[in-house]
Design an enzyme around this catalytic site. Structure first.
Site, PDB file in Angstrom:
ATOM      1  N   GLU A  91      27.832  64.983  42.366  1.00 43.02           N
ATOM      2  CA  GLU A  91      26.448  64.516  42.240  1.00 43.02           C
ATOM      3  C   GLU A  91      25.478  65.566  42.755  1.00 43.02           C
ATOM      4  O   GLU A  91      25.785  66.312  43.684  1.00 43.02           O
ATOM      5  CB  GLU A  91      26.255  63.257  43.089  1.00 43.02           C
ATOM      6  N   CYS A 120      33.098  59.964  57.118  1.00 38.23           N
ATOM      7  CA  CYS A 120      32.048  59.297  57.908  1.00 38.23           C
ATOM      8  C   CYS A 120      31.938  57.847  57.427  1.00 38.23           C
ATOM      9  O   CYS A 120      31.930  57.588  56.220  1.00 38.23           O
ATOM     10  CB  CYS A 120      30.710  60.021  57.747  1.00 38.23           C
ATOM     11  N   CYS A 123      29.274  56.507  54.682  1.00 40.33           N
ATOM     12  CA  CYS A 123      29.040  57.338  53.505  1.00 40.33           C
ATOM     13  C   CYS A 123      30.014  57.004  52.374  1.00 40.33           C
ATOM     14  O   CYS A 123      31.230  56.955  52.593  1.00 40.33           O
ATOM     15  CB  CYS A 123      29.177  58.800  53.926  1.00 40.33           C
ATOM     16  N   LEU A 224      23.963  64.402  63.182  1.00 38.09           N
ATOM     17  CA  LEU A 224      24.355  63.977  64.535  1.00 38.09           C
ATOM     18  C   LEU A 224      24.739  62.495  64.548  1.00 38.09           C
ATOM     19  O   LEU A 224      25.857  62.143  64.883  1.00 38.09           O
ATOM     20  CB  LEU A 224      23.188  64.258  65.486  1.00 38.09           C
ATOM     21  N   HIS A 225      23.804  61.663  64.200  1.00 39.82           N
ATOM     22  CA  HIS A 225      23.989  60.219  63.984  1.00 39.82           C
ATOM     23  C   HIS A 225      24.411  59.409  65.211  1.00 39.82           C
ATOM     24  O   HIS A 225      24.436  58.183  65.163  1.00 39.82           O
ATOM     25  CB  HIS A 225      24.949  59.941  62.826  1.00 39.82           C
ATOM     26  N   ASN A 299      19.989  52.340  54.455  1.00 43.85           N
ATOM     27  CA  ASN A 299      19.719  51.409  53.362  1.00 43.85           C
ATOM     28  C   ASN A 299      21.058  50.839  52.873  1.00 43.85           C
ATOM     29  O   ASN A 299      21.715  51.445  52.044  1.00 43.85           O
ATOM     30  CB  ASN A 299      19.012  52.187  52.239  1.00 43.85           C
ATOM     31  N   CYS A 342      24.461  59.708  49.052  1.00 41.24           N
ATOM     32  CA  CYS A 342      25.584  60.576  48.717  1.00 41.24           C
ATOM     33  C   CYS A 342      26.831  59.789  48.295  1.00 41.24           C
ATOM     34  O   CYS A 342      27.327  58.950  49.029  1.00 41.24           O
ATOM     35  CB  CYS A 342      25.878  61.408  49.960  1.00 41.24           C
TER      36      CYS A 342
HETATM   37 FE1  SF4 Z   1      30.297  62.746  56.129  1.00 40.33          FE
HETATM   38 FE2  SF4 Z   1      28.749  64.247  54.469  1.00 40.33          FE
HETATM   39 FE3  SF4 Z   1      31.362  64.014  54.037  1.00 40.33          FE
HETATM   40 FE4  SF4 Z   1      29.755  61.928  53.634  1.00 40.33          FE
HETATM   41  S1  SF4 Z   1      29.745  63.853  52.493  1.00 40.33           S
HETATM   42  S2  SF4 Z   1      31.782  61.889  54.649  1.00 40.33           S
HETATM   43  S3  SF4 Z   1      28.271  62.206  55.300  1.00 40.33           S
HETATM   44  S4  SF4 Z   1      30.407  64.979  55.809  1.00 40.33           S
END
Ligand code: SF4
Length: 359
Positions: A91, A120, A123, A224-225, A299, A342
């Site tokens: 994407e 993560c 994501c 960071l998160h 979101n 993402c």
């Molecule tokens: Fe983490 Fe970015 Fe990979 Fe998603 S794309 S799992 S946010 S490092």
């Protein structure tokens, strides 16, 4: 067949001079056709002799990613699902914003891997797992597709202003190809993006961070998160394998240009990391470096494990940071109506394809 978009200018020059017996300037002409004039075949390269064009067509291909799907949001955000030569899907997203003089500037979010190994927990890409690294040609091919879509054909007045490596994948786990892409982006006879217009966003990968710092070819953003090791290990278990203390120590010696600051990305997850206690920890961390914060409002989709933060908590969090001399900007997620986060478009398309395919 050579994948000619996957050659840096020195590689193209070496190949054309040593193997095709062409003069050096010819390689620069071909490079300009590929990256500035966005040629999709060799035939259109009219200042290159017919004989050379035929030789190039015999031995090389210009492989643009194929656009599998485009979705445009009400806020102007446009998301592309791209099919690479082996069928892999990635994407890329175009995000318009209005500049002070009223003109529209577009930022492109680039993918660097097919899938991602970092896992993560917030994501979509993270849940897909890792498929493979993207090549330099595939990474930069996303820009050709975007510029073509935007009608962006005058390098002296670029519509596409900024690039962020913030799409699918962890860029520093594909360091070789990302570094080749950054070198090629910097070429003034090619795409000609100065380092000030490029940001590489990473969870923090020990080895890659040092190389990125040394090359000076992009600005740095750190996902960071979470402000403590314990919370980060819950939200970003693989990123947290490099302890937060080690990451912050490395960032203290990260080489920054004049007026450059490290951007910290902080996704506000309702009830998880959006309290004053976390804001206090965040001030302690970010104060250690020249940094600023992007607070991204989460979101969620219907099936998500996380909730959106309340308006009240967002504002209290932001205020606490400003009150303690930390620059913090709230960023609302763009393209909420089009799966723009993402990995969401790829995940949705794969769900559609498997629903449509016979048992
Ligand atoms: Fe983490 Fe970015 Fe990979 Fe998603 S794309 S799992 S946010 S490092």
């Amino acid at each position: 067949m050579k994948d000619i978009l996957n050659m840096t200018l020195p590689e193209l020059t070496r190949w054309m001079t040593e193997e095709l017996g062409e003069p050096r300037f010819r390689a620069v002409q071909v490079w300009q056709w590929l990256w500035q004039r966005m040629a999709r075949d060799f035939e259109c390269m009219t200042n290159v002799s017919k004989k050379t064009r035929a030789l190039l067509a015999e031995q090389a291909e210009i492989r643009w990613p194929e656009v599998a799907k485009v979705e445009k949001s009400r806020d102007g955000t446009t998301k592309f699902l791209l099919r690479l030569a082996d069928g892999a899907l990635v994407e890329t997203v175009l995000i318009p914003s209005e500049s002070r003089d009223g003109s529209i500037r577009t930022t492109q979010c680039l993918s660097s891997q097919v899938g991602c190994a970092m896992g993560c927990t917030f994501c979509s890409t993270g849940t897909m797992g890792f498929e493979r690294n993207m090549s330099m040609g595939e990474i930069l091919g996303q820009i050709l597709v975007a510029r073509d879509y935007l009608g962006d054909r005058r390098p002296e007045y670029p519509v596409l202003r900024n690039l962020v490596f913030m799409g699918m994948g962890e860029p520093l786990l594909n360091l070789r190809e990302v570094m080749r892409a950054l070198e090629s982006l910097n070429s003034d006879t090619g795409l000609n993006f100065s380092p000030r217009r490029i940001t590489v966003s990473t969870c923090g990968i020990e080895k890659g961070l040092k190389e990125l710092s040394d090359c000076g070819l992009a600005y740095l953003a750190v996902s960071l998160h979470a402000p403590t090791q314990e919370l980060r290990a819950r939200i970003m278990p693989k990123a947290a394998r490099w302890p937060l203390e080690g990451l912050m120590t490395a960032l203290e010696s990260y080489s920054l240009k004049a007026r450059e600051r490290i951007t910290f990305e902080y996704l506000l997850l309702g009830g998880v990391n959006d309290g004053i206690e976390q804001a206090r920890e965040l001030v302690r961390l970010v104060s250690r470096v020249k940094g600023k914060l992007n607070l991204i409002v989460y979101n969620p989709s219907a099936t998500d494990i996380y909730a959106a933060p309340t308006e009240e908590r967002i504002l209290a969090f932001e205020k606490y940071l400003w009150d303690h001399n930390i620059t913090a900007i709230i960023r609302k997620s763009k393209g909420q109506d089009i799966n723009a986060a993402c990995g969401q478009l790829k995940a949705a398309s794969e769900r559609e394809m498997s629903a449509a395919s016979p048992e």
